[in-house]
Scaffold this motif. Structure first.
Motif, PDB file in Angstrom:
ATOM      1  N   UNK A   1       0.803  -1.209   0.000  1.00 55.85           N
ATOM      2  CA  UNK A   1       0.000   0.000   0.000  1.00 55.85           C
ATOM      3  C   UNK A   1       0.832   1.252   0.000  1.00 55.85           C
ATOM      4  N   UNK A   2       0.162   2.358  -0.291  1.00 57.35           N
ATOM      5  CA  UNK A   2       0.806   3.666  -0.268  1.00 57.35           C
ATOM      6  C   UNK A   2      -0.144   4.647   0.410  1.00 57.35           C
ATOM      7  N   UNK A   3       0.407   5.486   1.251  1.00 54.72           N
ATOM      8  CA  UNK A   3      -0.347   6.518   1.967  1.00 54.72           C
ATOM      9  C   UNK A   3       0.267   7.868   1.637  1.00 54.72           C
ATOM     10  N   UNK A   4      -0.576   8.887   1.421  1.00 51.75           N
ATOM     11  CA  UNK A   4      -0.122  10.216   1.039  1.00 51.75           C
ATOM     12  C   UNK A   4      -0.630  11.246   2.043  1.00 51.75           C
ATOM     13  N   UNK A   5       0.198  12.254   2.298  1.00 53.20           N
ATOM     14  CA  UNK A   5      -0.212  13.372   3.151  1.00 53.20           C
ATOM     15  C   UNK A   5       0.377  14.657   2.571  1.00 53.20           C
ATOM     16  N   UNK A   6      -0.462  15.698   2.526  1.00 49.96           N
ATOM     17  CA  UNK A   6      -0.027  16.982   1.941  1.00 49.96           C
ATOM     18  C   UNK A   6      -0.699  18.134   2.703  1.00 49.96           C
TER      19      UNK A   6
ATOM     20  N   UNK B   1       8.315   1.241  15.187  1.00 52.99           N
ATOM     21  CA  UNK B   1       7.813   0.190  16.072  1.00 52.99           C
ATOM     22  C   UNK B   1       6.851  -0.768  15.370  1.00 52.99           C
ATOM     23  N   UNK B   2       6.710  -0.663  14.061  1.00 48.56           N
ATOM     24  CA  UNK B   2       5.710  -1.460  13.355  1.00 48.56           C
ATOM     25  C   UNK B   2       6.192  -2.872  13.010  1.00 48.56           C
TER      26      UNK B   2
ATOM     27  N   UNK C   1       4.457   0.570   2.058  1.00 54.12           N
ATOM     28  CA  UNK C   1       4.699  -0.577   2.920  1.00 54.12           C
ATOM     29  C   UNK C   1       4.187  -1.881   2.336  1.00 54.12           C
ATOM     30  N   UNK C   2       4.629  -2.976   2.948  1.00 57.39           N
ATOM     31  CA  UNK C   2       4.193  -4.321   2.589  1.00 57.39           C
ATOM     32  C   UNK C   2       3.912  -5.092   3.872  1.00 57.39           C
TER      33      UNK C   2
ATOM     34  N   UNK D   1      -1.001  -4.091   7.585  1.00 56.25           N
ATOM     35  CA  UNK D   1      -0.608  -2.836   6.950  1.00 56.25           C
ATOM     36  C   UNK D   1      -1.639  -1.749   7.230  1.00 56.25           C
ATOM     37  N   UNK D   2      -2.901  -2.117   7.200  1.00 58.78           N
ATOM     38  CA  UNK D   2      -3.960  -1.144   7.485  1.00 58.78           C
ATOM     39  C   UNK D   2      -3.851  -0.626   8.911  1.00 58.78           C
TER      40      UNK D   2
END
Length: 252
Positions: A177-182, A198-199, A216-217, A224-225
């Protein structure tokens, strides 16, 4: 923020808006058929007017089933106007064996717009012993602001490719997955790194042209969620000036 100009053709639907945070509009995008097959096409367009704040999610995973040859298509266009806030947090996409998918997401950010989004992909159903052994998928994501393009991400997945099992690829992980923040900065990046440390998952964060990108994977999509939710809970107060308020549909 109110839900207006609601237009619908086909199975996608929104029943109502929720307001657990008073003025922030929470919306659940429903797909009653429960799955997508070859030849189906889903078109989603979200427009946020200036000053609005909406959190959109889905009540469950989006399932792409086996194809007899045709490709299932998903188009998502997300327009965030000046000083608007979009949180696009759908639940995971599940690619069943022999599925063929083409997914495109285009995000356009106006001046002073803010964004938190994620996309989580699950390859097959490992818990049900239903691996993703054949099939292919393309996920194209672009993010633009008034200064130009911030991200052009073209992910190609082929179940027969060595990338699925090689250590330099997915290394047999079945979720990515990919997460974006702007807009992001080094302080926000460092806060995310503290969470990821710590993940115990192969997850990393980079800062690209003020766009924070977390990739991440995991062996299971739920793992991952869980990490992405922890990141969201950490950065939401910093970026959006609001404490995390998880949609109640996530608990069902």
């Amino acid at each position: 923020t109110v839900l207006s100009k609601r237009r619908r053709q086909g199975p996608l639907a929104v029943q109502r808006a929720f307001y657990p945070e008073d003025d922030v509009c929470h919306v659940y995008l429903l797909h009653p058929p429960g799955g997508v097959v070859g030849g189906d096409q889903l078109d989603i367009r979200i427009d946020l007017d200036s000053g609005s704040h909406a959190l959109l999610t889905t009540p469950g995973a989006t399932k792409f089933y086996l194809s007899a040859g045709e490709t299932a298509i998903q188009h998502q266009v997300l327009n965030v106007a000046d000083n608007a806030i979009l949180e696009w947090l759908p639940q995971e996409i599940i690619l069943f064996n022999n599925s063929k998918i083409s997914s495109q997401t285009k995000i356009t950010l106006g001046p002073q717009a803010r964004l938190i989004s994620w996309e989580i992909i699950c390859l097959g159903r490992p818990a049900g012993d239903l691996p993703f052994e054949d099939g292919c998928a393309r996920f194209l994501t672009t993010v633009e602001n008034p200064q130009g393009r911030l991200l052009h991400d073209n992910l190609m997945l082929d179940a027969k490719s060595r990338v699925m099992t090689s250590p330099w690829g997915l290394n047999q992980n079945t979720a990515l997955g990919v997460m974006l923040a702007y807009p992001g900065d080094t302080d926000l990046r460092d806060k995310v790194r503290e969470v990821l440390h710590s993940s115990n998952l192969p997850v990393g964060v980079t800062l690209l042209n003020d766009l924070l990108v977390i990739r991440g994977m995991a062996a299971q999509a739920q793992d991952l969620r869980r990490v992405f939710i922890q990141v969201w809970e950490t950065i939401r107060p910093l970026l959006l000036k609001r404490e995390a308020c998880p949609p109640r549909i996530w608990n069902t």
